[in-house]
Design an enzyme around this catalytic site. Structure first.
Site, PDB file in Angstrom:
ATOM      1  N   SER A   1       0.816  -1.212   0.000  1.00  0.00           N
ATOM      2  CA  SER A   1       0.000   0.000   0.000  1.00  0.00           C
ATOM      3  C   SER A   1       0.856   1.271   0.000  1.00  0.00           C
ATOM      4  CB  SER A   1      -0.953  -0.041   1.202  1.00  0.00           C
ATOM      5  OG  SER A   1      -1.885   1.002   1.166  1.00  0.00           O
TER       6      SER A   1
ATOM      7  N   ASP B   1      -0.985   1.157  -4.039  1.00  0.00           N
ATOM      8  CA  ASP B   1      -1.829   0.126  -4.661  1.00  0.00           C
ATOM      9  C   ASP B   1      -3.169   0.685  -5.121  1.00  0.00           C
ATOM     10  OD1 ASP B   1      -2.898   0.418  -2.084  1.00  0.00           O
ATOM     11  OD2 ASP B   1      -3.461  -1.694  -1.946  1.00  0.00           O
TER      12      ASP B   1
ATOM     13  N   ASP C   1      -2.501   6.108  -3.632  1.00  0.00           N
ATOM     14  CA  ASP C   1      -1.361   5.514  -2.949  1.00  0.00           C
ATOM     15  C   ASP C   1      -0.792   4.383  -3.797  1.00  0.00           C
ATOM     16  OD1 ASP C   1      -3.510   3.793  -2.558  1.00  0.00           O
ATOM     17  OD2 ASP C   1      -2.821   3.123  -0.598  1.00  0.00           O
TER      18      ASP C   1
ATOM     19  N   ASP D   1      -5.795   2.079  -3.699  1.00  0.00           N
ATOM     20  CA  ASP D   1      -7.091   1.920  -3.041  1.00  0.00           C
ATOM     21  C   ASP D   1      -7.435   3.126  -2.171  1.00  0.00           C
ATOM     22  OD1 ASP D   1      -5.345   1.462  -0.938  1.00  0.00           O
ATOM     23  OD2 ASP D   1      -6.217  -0.460  -0.338  1.00  0.00           O
TER      24      ASP D   1
END
Length: 449
Positions: free
Chosen positions: A100, A243, A241, A245
């Protein structure tokens, strides 16, 4: 949380804490548990742009193949893309390799079930039990019982971006949109979506090299996006960010709009359209007082959960709430998807802007956000939860809240990974609440160190 799984999968420094051996075992155990009755489960694997992604992907895939599962590697895609593609391809499970918003040396593994939802605690515990007990679930399969890597579908990105475009039904042609892709998983998808929708797009942090993911960019470092918005005269800036999400917005003046405000703006859009199911919105204990007052002001109620988007989703599934999330920008539109999706959230935000006829700064200014101060109290691990029943601490919290006379609150919660108790005080006077937070943190340290 479990012994291996945290609030969002298994994470650690790649090749030190998250080793190829652990990835292999997670692949074996995860495929075994999630395959249900299917002796030949199909598992989709996606990843972000970290240099360690290839190593972990191949170790994980080997584990899945060892229990007879088949693997489809779809390459670099946002976490929510895997949640969508699991359902699209009718796979048994999906796995995302990402840490993340964390620095590049970290990585993580998180699973989705066949419905595109993150795993609940009981399923994670089953996977952990297999690994920690060294149980050999593959029983040394041989010959044609072994799995194989299936050909990846080159159109996986296309399928995901077509889905994203289908979630917005207003015209954004000509809008000036600045994007910060965090040198992460959104570096292709976000620009593709906005260009194909007719926006004028300016992009930064879209040249990943394996080690620059989240490095002074993305939702946790929006400073360069703020500059870009001002330099280009963009109507809005959108930061994701690693990833993809999460979403943080920058308004046309270069000011940040956090997750609380984004949810408020989108919740009102849903309310006005008669689509705010049950007139309820879901948020965590960290949501701002101003957030609660705004949601109540539009005639809705707030369901409060523990910190973590998994808990937000669990509550939403129970109550039927169609929108929920966190200050950090994890936002779930339950009527559209099964997990937080930064690009989808940004599309819904732009829809709210277009329908309102106002600028992002004007919408944000309608929500009063109170200052929050966060201080850490150093305590021993064994004492991290004792404060909750301590009469002196309870009395002090009550005294502080009385001092703020309904214009503030105190929240204390233990760290999940460190010997710390986090003290958050919210109120209208930043200097006052800073002193109060420091005093309470010192009191906790003195009693429970």
């Amino acid at each position: 949380m479990g012994r291996l799984f945290g609030t969002d999968g298994v994470r650690g420094i790649a090749n030190k804490e998250l080793t190829p051996e652990l990835a292999f075992n997670l692949g074996k155990a995860g495929a075994y548990v999630l395959s249900k009755e299917n002796r030949r489960p199909v598992v989709i694997i996606g990843k972000d742009t970290r240099i360690s992604g290839d190593m972990i992907e191949n170790a994980l895939a080997a584990g899945i193949l060892a229990v007879g599962g088949n693997v489809i590697k779809v390459g670099v895609l946002p976490t929510p893309a895997i949640a969508y593609l699991v359902k699209f391809y009718k796979a048994d499970a999906g796995v995302v390799i990402s840490a993340s918003h964390n620095p590049f040396e970290y990585n993580g593994i998180k699973f989705f079930n066949g419905e595109g939802y993150k795993l609940d605690d009981k399923i994670e515990e089953q996977i952990e039990d297999i690994i920690l007990s060294s149980r050999n679930v593959n029983a040394n399969l041989t010959g044609d019982e072994l799995g194989r890597c299936l050909e990846a579908d080159d159109s996986a990105l296309e399928k995901y971006t077509e889905f994203l475009k289908s979630t917005i039904d207003v015209d954004i042609t000509g809008m000036k949109v600045a994007l910060d892709c965090a040198n992460g998983a959104a570096y292709k998808a976000a620009e593709k979506v906005y260009r194909e929708l007719g926006a004028e797009v300016f992009v930064i942090a879209n040249n990943p090299d394996g080690i620059n993911i989240n490095a002074n960019c993305g939702s946790t470092h929006p400073e360069n996006l703020q500059k870009l918005v001002k330099e280009t005269g963009a109507d809005v800036g959108l930061a994701y960010d690693g990833d993809a999400d999460r979403l943080i917005v920058v308004d046309e003046k270069g000011d940040i709009i956090d997750g609380d405000r984004i949810i408020c703006i989108c919740a009102r859009m849903l309310k006005d359209a008669g689509k705010l199911e049950g007139n309820r919105v879901t948020a965590t204990v960290m949501s701002n007082i101003g957030f609660h007052r705004f949601i109540e002001g539009i005639g809705a109620t707030v369901d409060v959960t523990a910190v973590g988007d998994r808990y937000v989703l669990e509550s939403m599934l129970k109550t039927g709430s169609v929108i929920g999330g966190e200050q950090s920008g994890h936002i779930i539109f339950g009527n559209l998807t099964t997990t937080g999706d930064g690009i989808l959230s940004s599309l819904q935000f732009l829809k709210a802007v277009k329908l309102s006829g106002k600028k992002p700064s004007e919408l944000a200014s309608e929500i009063t956000i109170y200052p929050q101060v966060l201080k850490n109290a150093k305590v021993s691990n064994e004492n991290k939860k004792k404060y909750a029943e301590d009469p002196e601490i309870k009395a002090e919290i009550e005294r502080l809240e009385n001092l703020m006379a309904g214009e503030g609150r105190v929240l204390i919660r233990p760290s999940g990974t460190e010997p710390l108790v986090r003290v958050m005080i919210e109120g209208s006077d930043i200097d006052k609440i800073t002193k109060l937070a420091e005093g309470l943190a010192a009191m906790l340290t003195e009693k429970f160190a």
